[in-house]
Scaffold this motif. Sequence first.
Motif, PDB file in Angstrom:
ATOM      1  N   SER A 171     -28.904  23.309  37.750  1.00  0.00           N
ATOM      2  CA  SER A 171     -27.635  23.672  38.649  1.00  0.00           C
ATOM      3  C   SER A 171     -26.807  25.115  38.508  1.00  0.00           C
ATOM      4  CB  SER A 171     -26.737  22.936  38.862  1.00  0.00           C
ATOM      5  OG  SER A 171     -26.911  21.647  40.044  1.00  0.00           O
ATOM      6  N   ALA A 172     -27.548  25.782  37.391  1.00  0.00           N
ATOM      7  CA  ALA A 172     -27.006  26.995  36.779  1.00  0.00           C
ATOM      8  C   ALA A 172     -28.232  27.748  36.813  1.00  0.00           C
ATOM      9  CB  ALA A 172     -26.716  26.369  34.421  1.00  0.00           C
ATOM     10  N   ALA A 201     -26.980  24.920  42.875  1.00  0.00           N
ATOM     11  CA  ALA A 201     -26.295  23.518  43.360  1.00  0.00           C
ATOM     12  C   ALA A 201     -27.318  23.591  44.846  1.00  0.00           C
ATOM     13  CB  ALA A 201     -24.965  23.461  43.462  1.00  0.00           C
ATOM     14  N   GLY A 202     -27.699  24.392  45.757  1.00  0.00           N
ATOM     15  CA  GLY A 202     -28.003  24.262  46.621  1.00  0.00           C
ATOM     16  C   GLY A 202     -29.697  24.228  46.673  1.00  0.00           C
ATOM     17  N   ALA A 208     -21.590  16.720  45.213  1.00  0.00           N
ATOM     18  CA  ALA A 208     -22.079  17.884  46.063  1.00  0.00           C
ATOM     19  C   ALA A 208     -20.889  18.444  44.512  1.00  0.00           C
ATOM     20  CB  ALA A 208     -21.390  17.990  47.181  1.00  0.00           C
ATOM     21  N   VAL A 209     -20.019  18.193  44.370  1.00  0.00           N
ATOM     22  CA  VAL A 209     -19.244  18.571  43.289  1.00  0.00           C
ATOM     23  C   VAL A 209     -19.842  18.574  42.080  1.00  0.00           C
ATOM     24  CG1 VAL A 209     -16.338  18.495  42.468  1.00  0.00           C
ATOM     25  CG2 VAL A 209     -16.698  17.477  45.134  1.00  0.00           C
ATOM     26  N   TYR A 210     -20.250  17.397  41.613  1.00  0.00           N
ATOM     27  CA  TYR A 210     -20.914  17.506  40.534  1.00  0.00           C
ATOM     28  C   TYR A 210     -21.796  19.133  40.267  1.00  0.00           C
ATOM     29  CZ  TYR A 210     -24.475  15.211  37.196  1.00  0.00           C
ATOM     30  OH  TYR A 210     -24.677  14.291  36.424  1.00  0.00           O
ATOM     31  N   MET A 211     -22.626  18.170  41.514  1.00  0.00           N
ATOM     32  CA  MET A 211     -24.168  19.716  41.410  1.00  0.00           C
ATOM     33  C   MET A 211     -23.178  21.539  41.296  1.00  0.00           C
ATOM     34  SD  MET A 211     -26.795  18.449  43.507  1.00  0.00           S
ATOM     35  CE  MET A 211     -27.617  16.825  42.830  1.00  0.00           C
ATOM     36  N   LEU A 212     -22.329  21.147  41.908  1.00  0.00           N
ATOM     37  CA  LEU A 212     -21.395  23.077  42.077  1.00  0.00           C
ATOM     38  C   LEU A 212     -21.183  22.886  40.682  1.00  0.00           C
ATOM     39  CD1 LEU A 212     -20.119  22.815  46.189  1.00  0.00           C
ATOM     40  CD2 LEU A 212     -21.434  23.913  44.779  1.00  0.00           C
ATOM     41  N   PHE A 213     -20.531  21.924  40.595  1.00  0.00           N
ATOM     42  CA  PHE A 213     -19.561  22.112  38.477  1.00  0.00           C
ATOM     43  C   PHE A 213     -21.096  23.065  37.301  1.00  0.00           C
ATOM     44  CE2 PHE A 213     -18.182  20.900  34.485  1.00  0.00           C
ATOM     45  CZ  PHE A 213     -16.681  20.971  34.448  1.00  0.00           C
ATOM     46  N   ASN A 214     -21.528  23.174  37.060  1.00  0.00           N
ATOM     47  CA  ASN A 214     -22.430  24.019  36.460  1.00  0.00           C
ATOM     48  C   ASN A 214     -22.555  24.661  37.153  1.00  0.00           C
ATOM     49  OD1 ASN A 214     -22.253  23.943  33.807  1.00  0.00           O
ATOM     50  ND2 ASN A 214     -24.851  23.620  33.639  1.00  0.00           N
ATOM     51  N   GLN A 249     -21.302  29.038  50.971  1.00  0.00           N
ATOM     52  CA  GLN A 249     -20.917  30.373  52.107  1.00  0.00           C
ATOM     53  C   GLN A 249     -19.303  30.292  52.105  1.00  0.00           C
ATOM     54  OE1 GLN A 249     -23.148  31.302  53.957  1.00  0.00           O
ATOM     55  NE2 GLN A 249     -24.206  30.686  52.894  1.00  0.00           N
ATOM     56  N   HIS A 250     -17.937  29.151  52.128  1.00  0.00           N
ATOM     57  CA  HIS A 250     -17.072  29.511  51.563  1.00  0.00           C
ATOM     58  C   HIS A 250     -16.550  30.396  50.956  1.00  0.00           C
ATOM     59  CE1 HIS A 250     -12.410  29.126  51.995  1.00  0.00           C
ATOM     60  NE2 HIS A 250     -12.848  29.541  51.291  1.00  0.00           N
ATOM     61  N   TYR A 251     -16.926  30.408  49.869  1.00  0.00           N
ATOM     62  CA  TYR A 251     -17.188  31.544  48.686  1.00  0.00           C
ATOM     63  C   TYR A 251     -18.141  32.521  48.797  1.00  0.00           C
ATOM     64  CZ  TYR A 251     -13.727  28.312  46.562  1.00  0.00           C
ATOM     65  OH  TYR A 251     -12.997  27.358  46.758  1.00  0.00           O
ATOM     66  N   LYS A 252     -18.469  32.402  49.396  1.00  0.00           N
ATOM     67  CA  LYS A 252     -19.257  34.003  49.932  1.00  0.00           C
ATOM     68  C   LYS A 252     -20.481  33.659  48.479  1.00  0.00           C
ATOM     69  CE  LYS A 252     -16.951  36.729  52.359  1.00  0.00           C
ATOM     70  NZ  LYS A 252     -15.981  35.909  52.612  1.00  0.00           N
ATOM     71  N   ILE A 253     -21.408  33.221  48.206  1.00  0.00           N
ATOM     72  CA  ILE A 253     -22.404  32.872  47.226  1.00  0.00           C
ATOM     73  C   ILE A 253     -23.830  32.245  48.163  1.00  0.00           C
ATOM     74  CG2 ILE A 253     -23.054  30.934  45.201  1.00  0.00           C
ATOM     75  CD1 ILE A 253     -20.021  30.115  44.832  1.00  0.00           C
ATOM     76  N   SER A 254     -25.165  33.050  47.310  1.00  0.00           N
ATOM     77  CA  SER A 254     -26.504  33.279  48.182  1.00  0.00           C
ATOM     78  C   SER A 254     -26.981  31.345  47.933  1.00  0.00           C
ATOM     79  CB  SER A 254     -26.926  33.878  47.526  1.00  0.00           C
ATOM     80  OG  SER A 254     -28.138  33.955  47.764  1.00  0.00           O
ATOM     81  N   ASP A 255     -27.343  30.594  48.991  1.00  0.00           N
ATOM     82  CA  ASP A 255     -27.337  29.606  49.074  1.00  0.00           C
ATOM     83  C   ASP A 255     -29.204  29.983  50.211  1.00  0.00           C
ATOM     84  OD1 ASP A 255     -28.279  26.981  48.576  1.00  0.00           O
ATOM     85  OD2 ASP A 255     -26.774  26.338  49.940  1.00  0.00           O
TER      86      ASP A 255
END
Length: 294
Positions: free
Chosen positions: A80-81, A85-86, A15-21, A259-265
Motif C-alpha cells: 500500500s505504501a 491502496a487502489g 479498504a480502510v486497512y489498505m488505505l492506512f499505510n 477521488q475525494h481526497y484527490k489522490i491519483s489512482d
Amino acid sequence: MLWVINGLIYGFFTAVYMLFNQHYKLNGYVLGIWRGFGICLLFSPFLFFTDIPSDGKYWCLLVMQGICIGIYDSRIFFASAKFGAGPTSRFMAVTVLMTTFAWWFLTPQKFLQLLVQGNLLVTLMLILCGFSFCYWQMLKSEVSRETAIYTLPAVLALSLMSIITKYIATDGHSLWQGLIYYLTISTFISGLYNLFCYHLQKQTETIISKQMLKIGALLIAFSSVLIIAKTMALRIAPNPGYVTALLLVAPLFIYALNQHYKISDTLSLEAGFAMIFFLVLLAFLVNGNYGISD
C-alpha cells in the motif's frame, strides 16, 4: 443472509486497512507488530471467561492462522505504501478465485455435483475466461506486473486465512471461543512473525514512540472490528470464497476515497474494475438459486 452484512462490513474495513499505510507510509513490519500484539493485549482478559480448546488440531490451526496473518499484514502494508491502496486492492481480488477453488478441492463432493449441470458449468467457464482476460490486461504494464508479483504472497496468505478462519469459527465450541482465540493466540503469533522479520532485516525504525502510540491505537481499533466481522461471516457462510467475494467492495471504497481526497489512482483502472465485474458475476452465480450448494 447475516453473513452478507458482516462480509460487507469486512470489505469496508479492508479498504480502510489498505488505505492506512498509503497515508502513513510506515514500515510494514512495525505496523504488523502493533496490530498483532495490540489486538492480543486488548482481548487477552476475555481468555479467563473462555473454555480452553483441548484439540491439538485446533491449536495448530490457530498457529497457522497467525503466520498467515503476519505474512498478509506486512506485505499489504508495504504494498500500500509502495504502489498505493487502489492497485493493491484490485490485485487482491484474485483471492476470491483461489479461496473458492481451494474450498471446492477440500469438499470435492460439492464440486462434482456442479459438473453434471451443463449450463452452470459453461456460465462459470465464461466468467473465468472474462476474469482471466482482464487480469492479463492488468499485467501488460511493467508497474502492474511488479504489483502483482509483490502482492502474490498476500493473495496466497489471505486465501489460506479465509479457509482456516472458517475452520476456527466452526470447530470451536462456540462463536465466542473462536473469536477470542483468533483475537489473542493467532494475532500474537502474527506479532511474533513481524517482530522476527523486523529484526532479521535489521530495521532501525522506532517501534514505540508518541506518534506510533496514536497510529497503533487507531490500527488496533478498526482491525478488531474487521476480524470480528470476518469471523462471524465465515462461520455461517456456506463457502469461504463467498465471503472473500464481498471484499470486492474494498476497491470501490478505496477508489471513492482516493477521488475525494484527490489522490491519483489510475493504474490499470479499466482492467481492474472489469476484472471486479466478472468476479461480481461469479458472486451472483454462487449465491443465487442456481443449484450451487457450496
